[in-house]
Design a protein around this motif. Structure first.
Motif, PDB file in Angstrom:
ATOM      1  N   VAL A 102      -9.176 -20.030  -0.359  1.00 45.95           N
ATOM      2  CA  VAL A 102     -10.187 -20.811   0.372  1.00 45.95           C
ATOM      3  C   VAL A 102     -10.698 -20.095   1.616  1.00 45.95           C
ATOM      4  N   GLY A 103     -10.134 -18.907   1.888  1.00 50.39           N
ATOM      5  CA  GLY A 103     -10.514 -18.213   3.115  1.00 50.39           C
ATOM      6  C   GLY A 103     -11.873 -17.556   3.010  1.00 50.39           C
ATOM      7  N   LYS A 104     -12.911 -18.338   3.173  1.00 57.59           N
ATOM      8  CA  LYS A 104     -14.281 -17.833   3.059  1.00 57.59           C
ATOM      9  C   LYS A 104     -14.572 -16.761   4.102  1.00 57.59           C
ATOM     10  N   TYR A 105     -14.011 -16.943   5.288  1.00 56.69           N
ATOM     11  CA  TYR A 105     -14.289 -16.013   6.387  1.00 56.69           C
ATOM     12  C   TYR A 105     -13.098 -15.100   6.685  1.00 56.69           C
ATOM     13  N   LEU A 106     -12.159 -15.033   5.783  1.00 54.48           N
ATOM     14  CA  LEU A 106     -10.945 -14.257   5.998  1.00 54.48           C
ATOM     15  C   LEU A 106     -11.226 -12.762   5.905  1.00 54.48           C
ATOM     16  N   ASP A 107     -10.776 -12.021   6.913  1.00 57.68           N
ATOM     17  CA  ASP A 107     -10.933 -10.566   6.914  1.00 57.68           C
ATOM     18  C   ASP A 107      -9.652  -9.944   6.344  1.00 57.68           C
ATOM     19  N   ILE A 108      -9.701  -9.582   5.066  1.00 64.58           N
ATOM     20  CA  ILE A 108      -8.501  -9.040   4.411  1.00 64.58           C
ATOM     21  C   ILE A 108      -8.281  -7.562   4.751  1.00 64.58           C
ATOM     22  N   THR A 109      -9.248  -6.926   5.422  1.00 67.91           N
ATOM     23  CA  THR A 109      -9.118  -5.513   5.785  1.00 67.91           C
ATOM     24  C   THR A 109      -8.602  -5.327   7.206  1.00 67.91           C
ATOM     25  N   ALA A 110      -8.368  -6.428   7.921  1.00 66.75           N
ATOM     26  CA  ALA A 110      -7.915  -6.339   9.314  1.00 66.75           C
ATOM     27  C   ALA A 110      -6.558  -5.641   9.382  1.00 66.75           C
ATOM     28  N   LYS A 111      -6.392  -4.759  10.378  1.00 65.46           N
ATOM     29  CA  LYS A 111      -5.137  -4.036  10.569  1.00 65.46           C
ATOM     30  C   LYS A 111      -4.442  -4.500  11.840  1.00 65.46           C
ATOM     31  N   ASN A 112      -3.116  -4.555  11.767  1.00 70.89           N
ATOM     32  CA  ASN A 112      -2.352  -4.952  12.947  1.00 70.89           C
ATOM     33  C   ASN A 112      -2.060  -3.733  13.816  1.00 70.89           C
ATOM     34  N   SER A 113      -1.195  -3.887  14.824  1.00 69.12           N
ATOM     35  CA  SER A 113      -0.923  -2.788  15.751  1.00 69.12           C
ATOM     36  C   SER A 113      -0.183  -1.629  15.080  1.00 69.12           C
ATOM     37  N   ASP A 114       0.408  -1.872  13.919  1.00 72.88           N
ATOM     38  CA  ASP A 114       1.054  -0.798  13.151  1.00 72.88           C
ATOM     39  C   ASP A 114       0.090  -0.112  12.200  1.00 72.88           C
ATOM     40  N   GLY A 115      -1.164  -0.553  12.214  1.00 77.65           N
ATOM     41  CA  GLY A 115      -2.169   0.048  11.348  1.00 77.65           C
ATOM     42  C   GLY A 115      -2.073  -0.402   9.909  1.00 77.65           C
ATOM     43  N   LEU A 116      -1.459  -1.566   9.671  1.00 68.11           N
ATOM     44  CA  LEU A 116      -1.267  -2.062   8.317  1.00 68.11           C
ATOM     45  C   LEU A 116      -2.138  -3.282   8.036  1.00 68.11           C
ATOM     46  N   THR A 117      -2.729  -3.296   6.858  1.00 64.22           N
ATOM     47  CA  THR A 117      -3.422  -4.494   6.400  1.00 64.22           C
ATOM     48  C   THR A 117      -2.389  -5.421   5.758  1.00 64.22           C
ATOM     49  N   SER A 118      -2.804  -6.627   5.487  1.00 60.13           N
ATOM     50  CA  SER A 118      -1.885  -7.587   4.854  1.00 60.13           C
ATOM     51  C   SER A 118      -1.460  -7.089   3.467  1.00 60.13           C
ATOM     52  N   ARG A 119      -2.395  -6.449   2.767  1.00 57.70           N
ATOM     53  CA  ARG A 119      -2.073  -5.922   1.442  1.00 57.70           C
ATOM     54  C   ARG A 119      -1.016  -4.837   1.523  1.00 57.70           C
ATOM     55  N   GLU A 120      -1.130  -3.955   2.506  1.00 58.33           N
ATOM     56  CA  GLU A 120      -0.145  -2.887   2.679  1.00 58.33           C
ATOM     57  C   GLU A 120       1.217  -3.450   3.048  1.00 58.33           C
ATOM     58  N   ILE A 121       1.224  -4.536   3.815  1.00 64.45           N
ATOM     59  CA  ILE A 121       2.490  -5.188   4.161  1.00 64.45           C
ATOM     60  C   ILE A 121       3.138  -5.762   2.914  1.00 64.45           C
ATOM     61  N   ILE A 122       2.334  -6.396   2.070  1.00 65.81           N
ATOM     62  CA  ILE A 122       2.847  -6.972   0.817  1.00 65.81           C
ATOM     63  C   ILE A 122       3.434  -5.875  -0.067  1.00 65.81           C
ATOM     64  N   GLU A 123       2.730  -4.743  -0.166  1.00 63.34           N
ATOM     65  CA  GLU A 123       3.212  -3.626  -0.984  1.00 63.34           C
ATOM     66  C   GLU A 123       4.507  -3.052  -0.411  1.00 63.34           C
ATOM     67  N   LYS A 124       4.605  -3.015   0.910  1.00 65.34           N
ATOM     68  CA  LYS A 124       5.820  -2.519   1.566  1.00 65.34           C
ATOM     69  C   LYS A 124       7.001  -3.430   1.273  1.00 65.34           C
ATOM     70  N   VAL A 125       6.756  -4.733   1.327  1.00 68.56           N
ATOM     71  CA  VAL A 125       7.802  -5.713   1.029  1.00 68.56           C
ATOM     72  C   VAL A 125       8.242  -5.585  -0.422  1.00 68.56           C
ATOM     73  N   GLU A 126       7.278  -5.391  -1.326  1.00 68.84           N
ATOM     74  CA  GLU A 126       7.600  -5.246  -2.753  1.00 68.84           C
ATOM     75  C   GLU A 126       8.449  -4.005  -3.013  1.00 68.84           C
ATOM     76  N   ARG A 127       8.123  -2.910  -2.320  1.00 69.42           N
ATOM     77  CA  ARG A 127       8.918  -1.681  -2.487  1.00 69.42           C
ATOM     78  C   ARG A 127      10.339  -1.887  -1.980  1.00 69.42           C
TER      79      ARG A 127
END
Length: 218
Positions: A102-127
């Motif tokens: 439902v996140g119409k305005y959600l920025d999925i490419t945003a990076k945190n202070s570690d330079g990680l997007t949410s997708r990269e965090i998910i992949e890190k957790v999966e590894r």
């Protein structure tokens, strides 16, 4: 923290609703760590409260509602994490699914202070989970190896030793020492009648010894 933030931290959906009805602007309030009420709800694992807050943002019909939703849903705390980052870090699958759906305005490419997007965090957790699974599989493999007969015998010996008292262990050691000593002495002093002479002298002396023995027996 405002009372609104405290309600989000406690996951009190009823209080959150009344706060928003009385003062809609409180949805923009942040803590000294730049956390919105949405951040606090997720960080404290209050998914129901988080759903209420995001639902309110999406159903808000006041002027500037689109800009407000975009601003709050992508707001970053002092670590640069949006609510999407928090959901990924804490592996909150329900929140992730809801945000992405439902996140119409959600920025999925945003990076945190570690330079990680949410997708990269998910992949890190999966590894990480995969590595943990590999480690678990290795441990299971070692445990299965313990079922082999020689390892099983060793295990039984250790169990038997651990089950003995101090006196029993001392007595067992004494008996074992006596047995080993007897075996060792018998190997050094074989029974009489066994010829241990030099191989070069063997035929002549053996015959002589046999003749003498026969005369004595007669």
């Amino acid at each position: 923290m405002t009372p609104f933030h405290c309600a989000a931290t406690m996951g009190n959906s009823n209080l959150l609703f009344h706060f928003l009805e009385a003062c809609p602007e409180c949805i923009e309030d942040v803590t000294v760590r730049d956390e919105t009420a949405l951040h606090l709800a997720l960080k404290n694992d209050h998914i129901e409260a988080f759903n209420l807050l995001t639902g309110w943002l999406q159903s808000n019909r006041r002027r500037g509602a689109n800009e407000l939703e975009k601003k709050v849903i992508n707001w970053r705390d002092d670590d640069g994490n949006t609510v999407l980052h928090i959901a990924a870090i804490k592996e909150q699958h329900q929140a992730l699914k809801m945000l992405l759906y439902v996140g119409k305005y959600l920025d999925i490419t945003a990076k945190n202070s570690d330079g990680l997007t949410s997708r990269e965090i998910i992949e890190k957790v999966e590894r990480k989970c995969l590595n943990m699974s590999d480690a678990t599989a290795t441990k299971i493999k070692h445990i299965k190896k313990g079922t082999h007969w020689h390892k099983r015998r060793l295990t039984m010996l250790v169990r038997a030793r651990n089950g003995l008292s101090g006196d029993m262990i001392n007595a067992t050691l004494v008996v074992a020492t006596l047995v080993i000593t007897a075996v060792y002495q018998s190997s050094l002093s074989p029974p009489r009648g066994v010829w241990q002479g030099d191989n070069n002298m063997y035929p002549h002396h053996q015959l002589k010894y046999s003749s003498n023995l026969r005369r004595q027996l007669q």
